[in-house]
Write an enzyme that holds these catalytic residues in place. Structure first.
Site, short mmCIF file in Angstrom:
data_model
loop_
_atom_site.label_atom_id
_atom_site.label_comp_id
_atom_site.label_asym_id
_atom_site.label_seq_id
_atom_site.Cartn_x
_atom_site.Cartn_y
_atom_site.Cartn_z
N GLU A 292 -8.87 -23.73 -50.23
CA GLU A 292 -9.67 -23.10 -49.17
C GLU A 292 -9.26 -23.67 -47.81
OE1 GLU A 292 -13.82 -23.69 -49.84
OE2 GLU A 292 -14.47 -22.24 -48.30
N ASP B 187 -18.12 -20.82 -39.54
CA ASP B 187 -19.55 -21.11 -39.53
C ASP B 187 -20.01 -22.31 -38.70
OD1 ASP B 187 -18.93 -19.29 -41.51
OD2 ASP B 187 -20.00 -20.33 -43.11
C1 GLC Z 1 -17.53 -19.33 -45.75
C2 GLC Z 1 -16.55 -19.18 -44.60
C3 GLC Z 1 -16.32 -17.71 -44.31
C4 GLC Z 1 -15.87 -17.01 -45.57
C5 GLC Z 1 -16.81 -17.29 -46.76
C6 GLC Z 1 -16.23 -16.82 -48.09
O1 GLC Z 1 -18.79 -18.87 -45.42
O2 GLC Z 1 -17.01 -19.83 -43.46
O3 GLC Z 1 -15.39 -17.52 -43.28
O4 GLC Z 1 -15.78 -15.65 -45.36
O5 GLC Z 1 -17.04 -18.66 -46.89
O6 GLC Z 1 -14.96 -17.32 -48.31
#
Ligand code: GLC
Length: 419
Positions: free
Chosen positions: A390, A163
Site C-alpha cells: 500500500e 486522509d
Molecule cells: C484509504 C486511503 C484512500 C483509499 C482507501 C482504499 O482510505 O486513504 O485513498 O482510497 O484507503 O484503498
C-alpha cells in the site's frame, strides 16, 4: 530485476469480487472504493477489457440521483470495517458512504479508450459511462462550487483520498469533537497504529460524518454546515485534468459537453493564482477561516497532471519537484522530509504512494520525458524489489500498510505494458 506482470494480474484477480475489486485482500478495506476502482480498471485493460469496463460500470451503479459518485460502495453487508454501511445509512442502489473521492475516472477512461479497440457493445457501454461521468462532474460544479469560482471544495478529508495529510491539520483543528462519540475502529486490528491516522483524526472524521448524516447528506446543506471546507490544489488539479479528458472523450463520440469549457478555463486561471511566487509553492485555501494552507505535499504536483498551459509555471513546478526528495534513493514521499509535519511511517504524512508517483509521471511524460522515465524506473524498481504494498518508506523502501494492494498492481501493469 524480476518482472512481476503475472503477479500483478494475479493480485487483481485475487481481489476481484462480483463485478468489482477490493483495494487489498486483507480485512483492511472490504468494499469498493472510488479512485481505487478507476486505477484498477486501467490495470485490467491490459488483460481483460471486460473486467475493466465492468469495474467502472459497477462503481457508477452506485451513483446517486444528484450525480454524486460515493467514495465507498458497500456491496456486502460486511460490518468488519469502520465506518461501514450501518453507520453511514445512505446509498441509492447500493449502500454507500455519503461523500466522494478524487474524480480520476474520466482521465483513466480516456486512457483505456485510446489504447483499445472497442467493439460495438463496448462502445455503447462506454457511451453510457461517459454520460454518467458528465453528471458526476456537473454535481461537483453545482454543489461544490456554488459560488462559481472555478474551484471545487472538499468537505471531508476522506474526499481527498489523502486522509490524514498535514494539509488538513489546520482546518481540522477547528472541529469540535462530539462528546459522546461511540465508535470502534477496525483498521488497528489489521495494521500498525504508528502507520495509521491518530485517534484525534478519527474523532474528527466521525464528527463530520455525523453532521452530514444529520442533514441526510443534502448536498446544498452539506456545503453550508460542514465545519470543514477546503479548496485543495491537488484535488482541483485532478478535476481540471478530468474535465479536459471528459471533453476529449465526448468529442470523439459526438457528444456535446461544451458547457464544461467555461469551467475548465476558469479552473485553469484560478489554479495559476494559487501559486505564490514569494514562497515558490502552491497554496490551498481553508474556506472556513480564509486562511492559506502551505504544506509541501506531493499532491500539489498533481498540477503537472493537469497540463496547465503555462510553460513558465510548469518549469517552476518541475524544479520544485526535483528538490522534494533530493538525494534520496526512494521517492516521492508524501510530504517533503524536512517539513515539521513529516512522519516517515504515518500513512499520508510521509510514505511513498504508487498512485502519486504514477500521476506525476503522467504529468511529466510530455514536459520532461527523461525525468519522467527516471521516475518510472524508480517506481518499477521499488515494486520489483519490495512487492505490491500500500505504501513504502522513502528512507529504505520498507513496506507498510496492506500487501497485495490493487492499485499498486494495476499501475505497475500500466507502467510496464504501456508501450
Ligand atoms: C484509504 C486511503 C484512500 C483509499 C482507501 C482504499 O482510505 O486513504 O485513498 O482510497 O484507503 O484503498
Amino acid at each position: 530485476m524480476k518482472n512481476k506482470v503475472e503477479e500483478a494480474k494475479k493480485i487483481l484477480l485475487g481481489n476481484r469480487k462480483n463485478g468489482y475489486t477490493l483495494p487489498t485482500n486483507n480485512k483492511l478495506y472490504p468494499a469498493q472504493w472510488n479512485w481505487d476502482s478507476a486505477f484498477i480498471a486501467l490495470g485490467y485493460s491490459y488483460f481483460n477489457l471486460d473486467f475493466s469496463i465492468i469495474e467502472i460500470e459497477t462503481l457508477l451503479n452506485g451513483q446517486w440521483d444528484d450525480g454524486m459518485v460515493p467514495h465507498i460502495l458497500f456491496h456486502e453487508k460486511d460490518t468488519s470495517y469502520f465506518p461501514n454501511h450501518t453507520t453511514w445509512q445512505c446509498g441509492k442502489n447500493i449502500p454507500s458512504s455519503g461523500i466522494t473521492q478524487p474524480p480520476v475516472l474520466a482521465s483513466i477512461l480516456r486512457k483505456i479508450v485510446e489504447k483499445n479497440k472497442l467493439n460495438n457493445d463496448q462502445n455503447s457501454r462506454i457511451t453510457k459511462v461517459i454520460k454518467k461521468i458528465k453528471n458526476y462532474h456537473d454535481w461537483f460544479i453545482k454543489f461544490r462550487d456554488p459560488n462559481k469560482t472555478g474551484l471545487v471544495s472538499i468537505l471531508h478529508p476522506w474526499e481527498s483520498g489523502y486522509d490524514n495529510s498535514p494539509i488538513w491539520d489546520q482546518p481540522m483543528s477547528n472541529i469540535k469533537v462530539d462528546k459522546d462519540l461511540n465508535y470502534k475502529r477496525r483498521d488497528l486490528e489489521v495494521s500498525n497504529s504508528d502507520e495509521r491516522p491518530l485517534k484525534t483524526d478519527y474523532d474528527r472524521y466521525v464528527t463530520l460524518r455525523d453532521q452530514f448524516r444529520d442533514v441526510q447528506y443534502d448536498p446544498h446543506k452539506l456545503y453550508e454546515i460542514s465545519d470543514f471546507n477546503v479548496v485543495d490544489v491537488g484535488f482541483n488539479a485532478l478535476f481540471l485534468r478530468a474535465n479536459k479528458d471528459l471533453l476529449t472523450l465526448a468529442k470523439n463520440l459526438d457528444l456535446n459537453f461544451d458547457d464544461l469549457n467555461n469551467f475548465v478555463s476558469k479552473t485553469e486561471n484560478q489554479i495559476l493564482k494559487l501559486y505564490d511566487d514569494n514562497i515558490n509553492d502552491f497554496v490551498s485555501k481553508d474556506l472556513k477561516t480564509n486562511l492559506n494552507i502551505v504544506v509541501p505535499s506531493i499532491t500539489n504536483y498533481f498540477t503537472l497532471f493537469a497540463n496547465l498551459e503555462n510553460d513558465q509555471l510548469n518549469k517552476k513546478i518541475i524544479n520544485n519537484l526535483k528538490n522534494h526528495n533530493i538525494n534520496d534513493n526512494y521517492y516521492f514521499s508524501t510530504i517533503k522530509p524536512n517539513h515539521p509535519s513529516f512522519e516517515e511511517k504515518r500513512y499520508w504524512r510521509g510514505p511513498i504512494w504508487i498512485n502519486c508517483n504514477w500521476l506525476i509521471y503522467q504529468g511529466l511524460i510530455k514536459k520532461e520525458p527523461e525525468y519522467a522515465n527516471e521516475i518510472k524506473k524508480k517506481t518499477l524498481e521499488l515494486i520489483e524489489e519490495k512487492g505490491f504494498h500500500e505504501y513504502y518508506s522513502y528512507k529504505d523502501g520498507s513496506v507498510m500498510g496492506a500487501n497485495n494492494f490493487s492499485w499498486s498492481a494495476a499501475l505497475y501493469l500500466d507502467l510496464v505494458l504501456e508501450n
